[in-house]
Write a protein that holds these residues in place. Sequence first.
Motif, PDB file in Angstrom:
ATOM      1  N   LYS A 296      18.316  -8.150 -15.194  1.00 42.45           N
ATOM      2  CA  LYS A 296      18.569  -9.466 -15.783  1.00 42.45           C
ATOM      3  C   LYS A 296      20.045  -9.647 -16.127  1.00 42.45           C
ATOM      4  O   LYS A 296      20.563 -10.767 -16.072  1.00 42.45           O
ATOM      5  CB  LYS A 296      17.687  -9.664 -17.014  1.00 42.45           C
ATOM      6  CG  LYS A 296      16.214  -9.851 -16.641  1.00 42.45           C
ATOM      7  CD  LYS A 296      15.364 -10.225 -17.823  1.00 42.45           C
ATOM      8  CE  LYS A 296      15.229  -9.097 -18.803  1.00 42.45           C
ATOM      9  NZ  LYS A 296      14.315  -9.422 -19.918  1.00 42.45           N
TER      10      LYS A 296
ATOM     11  N   HIS B 220      10.735 -18.411 -25.509  1.00 46.62           N
ATOM     12  CA  HIS B 220       9.534 -18.755 -24.747  1.00 46.62           C
ATOM     13  C   HIS B 220       9.548 -20.230 -24.355  1.00 46.62           C
ATOM     14  O   HIS B 220       9.241 -20.577 -23.204  1.00 46.62           O
ATOM     15  CB  HIS B 220       8.290 -18.438 -25.578  1.00 46.62           C
ATOM     16  CG  HIS B 220       7.010 -18.813 -24.908  1.00 46.62           C
ATOM     17  ND1 HIS B 220       6.496 -18.128 -23.818  1.00 46.62           N
ATOM     18  CD2 HIS B 220       6.132 -19.835 -25.149  1.00 46.62           C
ATOM     19  CE1 HIS B 220       5.377 -18.699 -23.432  1.00 46.62           C
ATOM     20  NE2 HIS B 220       5.132 -19.732 -24.212  1.00 46.62           N
TER      21      HIS B 220
ATOM     22  N   ALA C 204      11.989 -20.889 -21.500  1.00 45.66           N
ATOM     23  CA  ALA C 204      11.448 -20.443 -20.216  1.00 45.66           C
ATOM     24  C   ALA C 204      10.402 -21.421 -19.698  1.00 45.66           C
ATOM     25  O   ALA C 204      10.379 -21.763 -18.511  1.00 45.66           O
ATOM     26  CB  ALA C 204      10.860 -19.043 -20.350  1.00 45.66           C
TER      27      ALA C 204
ATOM     28  N   ARG D  13      17.032 -21.347 -16.767  1.00 40.98           N
ATOM     29  CA  ARG D  13      17.298 -20.222 -15.864  1.00 40.98           C
ATOM     30  C   ARG D  13      18.081 -19.110 -16.550  1.00 40.98           C
ATOM     31  O   ARG D  13      18.298 -18.050 -15.963  1.00 40.98           O
ATOM     32  CB  ARG D  13      18.045 -20.726 -14.634  1.00 40.98           C
ATOM     33  CG  ARG D  13      17.243 -21.781 -13.874  1.00 40.98           C
ATOM     34  CD  ARG D  13      17.994 -22.377 -12.719  1.00 40.98           C
ATOM     35  NE  ARG D  13      18.067 -21.472 -11.577  1.00 40.98           N
ATOM     36  CZ  ARG D  13      18.584 -21.810 -10.397  1.00 40.98           C
ATOM     37  NH1 ARG D  13      19.052 -23.033 -10.209  1.00 40.98           N
ATOM     38  NH2 ARG D  13      18.621 -20.944  -9.416  1.00 40.98           N
TER      39      ARG D  13
ATOM     40  N   SER E 233      10.954 -10.942 -21.821  1.00 41.53           N
ATOM     41  CA  SER E 233      11.030 -12.209 -21.107  1.00 41.53           C
ATOM     42  C   SER E 233      11.676 -12.009 -19.737  1.00 41.53           C
ATOM     43  O   SER E 233      12.475 -11.093 -19.534  1.00 41.53           O
ATOM     44  CB  SER E 233      11.871 -13.210 -21.917  1.00 41.53           C
ATOM     45  OG  SER E 233      12.184 -14.363 -21.160  1.00 41.53           O
TER      46      SER E 233
ATOM     47  N   LEU F 228      13.685 -14.216 -18.533  1.00 35.00           N
ATOM     48  CA  LEU F 228      14.951 -14.950 -18.534  1.00 35.00           C
ATOM     49  C   LEU F 228      16.151 -14.023 -18.671  1.00 35.00           C
ATOM     50  O   LEU F 228      16.173 -13.161 -19.558  1.00 35.00           O
ATOM     51  CB  LEU F 228      14.995 -15.940 -19.703  1.00 35.00           C
ATOM     52  CG  LEU F 228      14.387 -17.316 -19.537  1.00 35.00           C
ATOM     53  CD1 LEU F 228      14.662 -18.146 -20.781  1.00 35.00           C
ATOM     54  CD2 LEU F 228      14.921 -18.012 -18.305  1.00 35.00           C
TER      55      LEU F 228
ATOM     56  N   TYR G 288      19.486 -13.067 -20.263  1.00 36.74           N
ATOM     57  CA  TYR G 288      19.813 -13.354 -21.652  1.00 36.74           C
ATOM     58  C   TYR G 288      21.220 -12.880 -21.979  1.00 36.74           C
ATOM     59  O   TYR G 288      21.621 -11.767 -21.620  1.00 36.74           O
ATOM     60  CB  TYR G 288      18.788 -12.653 -22.552  1.00 36.74           C
ATOM     61  CG  TYR G 288      19.063 -12.754 -24.025  1.00 36.74           C
ATOM     62  CD1 TYR G 288      19.171 -13.987 -24.663  1.00 36.74           C
ATOM     63  CD2 TYR G 288      19.197 -11.594 -24.799  1.00 36.74           C
ATOM     64  CE1 TYR G 288      19.415 -14.072 -26.030  1.00 36.74           C
ATOM     65  CE2 TYR G 288      19.429 -11.672 -26.165  1.00 36.74           C
ATOM     66  CZ  TYR G 288      19.542 -12.908 -26.771  1.00 36.74           C
ATOM     67  OH  TYR G 288      19.783 -12.982 -28.123  1.00 36.74           O
TER      68      TYR G 288
END
Length: 216
Positions: free
Chosen positions: A8, A85, A88, A93, A111, A113, A115
């Motif tokens: 990520k 949450h 998302a 994105r 998650s 996503l 970050y």
Amino acid sequence: MSDLVEQKQAQAEAVLRLAPVVAVVVIRRVEQAVPLARALVAGGIPAVEITLRTPVALEAIRAIATEVDEAWVGAGTVLSAQDLHAAAQAGARFAVSPGHSPRLLAAAEDSALPYLPGAATASEAMTLAERGYRLQKFFPAVPAGGVDYLRALSGPLPSVRFCATGGIGAATTAEWLALPNVIAVGGSWLTPPDLVEMENWPAIAALAREASVLRA
């Protein structure tokens, strides 16, 4: 550091490398979200951080995610697991926080996503780096110590790179981008409230165009 965090982080890096500036945007009327995002994209700034500071922010993210394919829309001012949450679910994105907390970091690691957590001190940056966050938001950039402070961090923390945000304007962006540990800056000056209120999208596109070449 988990493989998922690094995966990520690589995605976050791709977002931050789209342009030298990430647009930091406050949306007060949801109908302005799509034309504003289109103006930024037209000017060469595809990464658009919608701050979760207004009641319509999530709706604005959803509209941009649905209607502006070229935009990389994210959520800013993410303060809780619930914010993460909801962002998302709205189609964000990436997600950005002004700081970080143990609960928020745990939620971010659960998650999908990408970050970008915030840090303002060497200790905070070290804590995040221990958890695999080699990319961080330096906030509030100018009040927290400015260019000289962030330059000083590059010595002891060479593996950490920052998106500097807070108090930066068009006149000082190049100075920040010249730092070896700055990957991008976050800027609210691309979307001045008066231009947004007047819906002067060509003027916003022009500001974006000027910012998009600062690292050229």
